[in-house]
Scaffold this motif. Structure first.
Motif, PDB file in Angstrom:
ATOM      1  N   PHE A   1       0.574  -1.262   0.004  1.00 29.21           N
ATOM      2  CA  PHE A   1       0.153   0.194  -0.238  1.00 29.21           C
ATOM      3  C   PHE A   1       0.642   1.217  -0.025  1.00 29.21           C
TER       4      PHE A   1
ATOM      5  N   GLN B   1     -15.784   1.571   4.808  1.00 34.71           N
ATOM      6  CA  GLN B   1     -16.694   0.404   5.024  1.00 34.71           C
ATOM      7  C   GLN B   1     -16.680   0.047   6.440  1.00 34.71           C
TER       8      GLN B   1
ATOM      9  N   ARG C   1      -0.684   7.904  -1.010  1.00 35.50           N
ATOM     10  CA  ARG C   1       0.263   6.826  -1.229  1.00 35.50           C
ATOM     11  C   ARG C   1       1.676   7.648  -1.414  1.00 35.50           C
TER      12      ARG C   1
ATOM     13  N   GLN D   1     -10.338   8.032  -4.567  1.00 31.13           N
ATOM     14  CA  GLN D   1     -11.184   6.609  -5.166  1.00 31.13           C
ATOM     15  C   GLN D   1     -12.679   6.830  -4.702  1.00 31.13           C
TER      16      GLN D   1
ATOM     17  N   GLU E   1     -15.555   3.894  -2.782  1.00 35.59           N
ATOM     18  CA  GLU E   1     -15.688   2.725  -2.315  1.00 35.59           C
ATOM     19  C   GLU E   1     -17.286   2.265  -2.289  1.00 35.59           C
TER      20      GLU E   1
ATOM     21  N   CYS F   1     -12.924  -5.811  -6.568  1.00 32.42           N
ATOM     22  CA  CYS F   1     -14.235  -6.193  -5.812  1.00 32.42           C
ATOM     23  C   CYS F   1     -14.163  -7.228  -5.115  1.00 32.42           C
ATOM     24  N   GLY F   2     -15.304  -7.661  -4.592  1.00 29.74           N
ATOM     25  CA  GLY F   2     -15.493  -9.113  -3.966  1.00 29.74           C
ATOM     26  C   GLY F   2     -16.424  -9.328  -2.926  1.00 29.74           C
TER      27      GLY F   2
ATOM     28  N   ALA G   1     -18.173  -5.713  -1.742  1.00 30.97           N
ATOM     29  CA  ALA G   1     -17.673  -4.282  -1.835  1.00 30.97           C
ATOM     30  C   ALA G   1     -16.887  -4.041  -3.333  1.00 30.97           C
ATOM     31  N   PHE G   2     -16.624  -2.895  -3.355  1.00 27.24           N
ATOM     32  CA  PHE G   2     -15.926  -2.632  -4.550  1.00 27.24           C
ATOM     33  C   PHE G   2     -15.115  -1.081  -4.432  1.00 27.24           C
TER      34      PHE G   2
HETATM   35  N1  DAH Z   1      -9.004  -0.820  -1.484  1.00 23.08           N
HETATM   36  C1  DAH Z   1      -8.387  -1.436  -2.618  1.00 23.08           C
HETATM   37  C2  DAH Z   1      -7.311  -0.608  -3.202  1.00 23.08           C
HETATM   38  O1  DAH Z   1      -7.377   0.547  -2.904  1.00 23.08           O
HETATM   39  C3  DAH Z   1      -9.658  -1.331  -3.797  1.00 23.08           C
HETATM   40  C4  DAH Z   1     -10.726  -2.201  -3.173  1.00 23.08           C
HETATM   41  C5  DAH Z   1     -10.713  -3.730  -3.771  1.00 23.08           C
HETATM   42  C6  DAH Z   1     -11.797  -2.154  -2.698  1.00 23.08           C
HETATM   43  C7  DAH Z   1     -11.468  -4.549  -3.436  1.00 23.08           C
HETATM   44  C8  DAH Z   1     -12.788  -2.990  -2.428  1.00 23.08           C
HETATM   45  C9  DAH Z   1     -12.704  -4.214  -2.991  1.00 23.08           C
HETATM   46  O2  DAH Z   1     -13.887  -2.582  -1.602  1.00 23.08           O
HETATM   47  O3  DAH Z   1     -13.516  -5.267  -2.544  1.00 23.08           O
HETATM   48  O4  DAH Z   1      -6.500  -0.935  -4.094  1.00 23.08           O
END
Ligand code: DAH
Length: 332
Positions: free
Chosen positions: A156, A179, A200, A214, A216, A278-279, A300-301
């Motif tokens: 990260f 989240q 970052r 971003q 979310e 996502c997932g 979530a994505f």
């Molecule tokens: N937080 C991840 C990133 O910054 C992106 C992400 C991936 C968010 C999958 C999500 C998820 O909510 O389910 O790379």
């Protein structure tokens, strides 16, 4: 005498129409109507005439005086009007010029993209959520199933804040901590999107910015499946990019989702472009927020808003978004 008067009136009228200022007017006024004027001296001689002559002469003198007075009044009002016009011209304000100078700005294209994303998701029944830009390790990592020893922490490139224990406080490296905060504060069902700034240690180059945006998404409800996730992504992609654009999921890995995927959108030439991750929300994440994974499930994505703007407008360099060159920004 009558002829004398007629000549005087004619001369007065001619000279009065030619006056150009008040001093000239005053001089003519006393010349033709003052004590030494013809009308005044003739009037003094009236006494020496017999009554019948006096009547005729008196009328002629008064008549002449009246005509000269009229000519003086006319000249005065002409001079007044000229003076006023001159003053108006001198004091005139050119308001049209002011109007041209007022230039209206518009929203930055990242703000426009963020607003449209919010509109699309609100239209699909989501609420907007927000979280802080400075986070603790718990919200940014641990509660998201990324313990201290987890290799994903290294990926990260986190910017830490010099506060508390080492590596305890940081600028959030993604919007995923929102989240956790939402699940802590709200009972399911939950349908939220959380747009915001993320940070970052990346050096700015054509495809990276150290401060970026971003969005979310989080859904928690009963009986939620991967099909709901795929359908939501697909609906969003159609609403945002248009009906011709397709979406697909590709298996991937994130600690906070299981299974995890990356989602792509189709380009006109048939190739695919990666948009985000996502997932299905990992049971550990639900438990960390006091939600029973046997009762509630969710997906979530998350994806980058700046990258979305870059794709949408086909920019060659993401740094254009922060150079603040109005010649560039004005185009969008
Ligand atoms: N937080 C991840 C990133 O910054 C992106 C992400 C991936 C968010 C999958 C999500 C998820 O909510 O389910 O790379």
């Amino acid at each position: 005498m009558i002829e004398q008067l007629q000549n005087a009136v004619a001369e007065a009228e001619t000279r009065l129409t030619a006056v150009t200022d008040l001093d000239q007017l005053k001089a003519l006024d006393s010349e033709f109507l003052g004590k030494k004027s013809l009308v005044s001296s003739l009037k003094k001689q009236l006494g020496g005439l017999d009554p019948e002559e006096r009547k005729v002469a008196g009328r002629a003198i008064n008549d002449s005086r009246r005509r000269i007075e009229e000519a003086v009044a006319e000249a005065r009002s002409r001079l007044d009007a000229e003076a006023l016009a001159k003053r108006y011209e001198a004091e005139r304000l050119d308001l049209t010029e002011q109007l041209h100078r007022i230039e209206r700005g518009h929203y930055h294209l990242v703000t426009q993209a963020r607003d449209r994303l919010e509109d699309v998701f609100v239209g699909m029944g989501f609420h907007i959520a927000e979280g802080p830009e400075v986070e603790s390790a718990w919200y940014n990592f641990e509660a998201l199933n990324i313990p201290e020893w987890h290799p994903a922490r290294g990926s990260f490139d986190t910017i830490f804040v010099d506060l508390g224990e080492p590596e305890e406080v940081m600028l959030r490296s993604h919007t995923s901590p929102v989240q956790i905060r939402t699940m802590e504060n709200q009972e399911p069902p939950i349908y939220i999107v959380a747009p915001g700034r993320t940070f970052r240690t990346d050096t700015a180059d054509a495809t990276h910015l150290p401060a970026f945006n971003q969005i979310e998404g989080l859904v928690i409800d009963r009986g939620i499946t991967m099909g709901d996730l795929a359908g939501t992504i697909d609906s969003f992609v159609h609403a945002f990019f248009g009906g011709d654009v397709k979406s697909r999921l590709r298996p991937s890995y994130f600690p906070f989702t299981e299974p995890s995927a990356e989602f792509d959108i189709s380009r006109p030439d048939g190739s695919w472009l990666e948009l985000g991750g996502c997932g299905m929300v990992h049971p550990n994440v639900l438990r960390n927020c006091g939600i029973d994974p046997d009762e509630w499930q969710g997906f979530a994505f998350g994806f980058g808003i700046d990258r979305l703007a870059v794709m949408r407008y086909q920019l060659d360099d993401i740094r254009e978004l922060v150079n603040n060159d109005v010649r560039f920004l004005r185009q969008f």
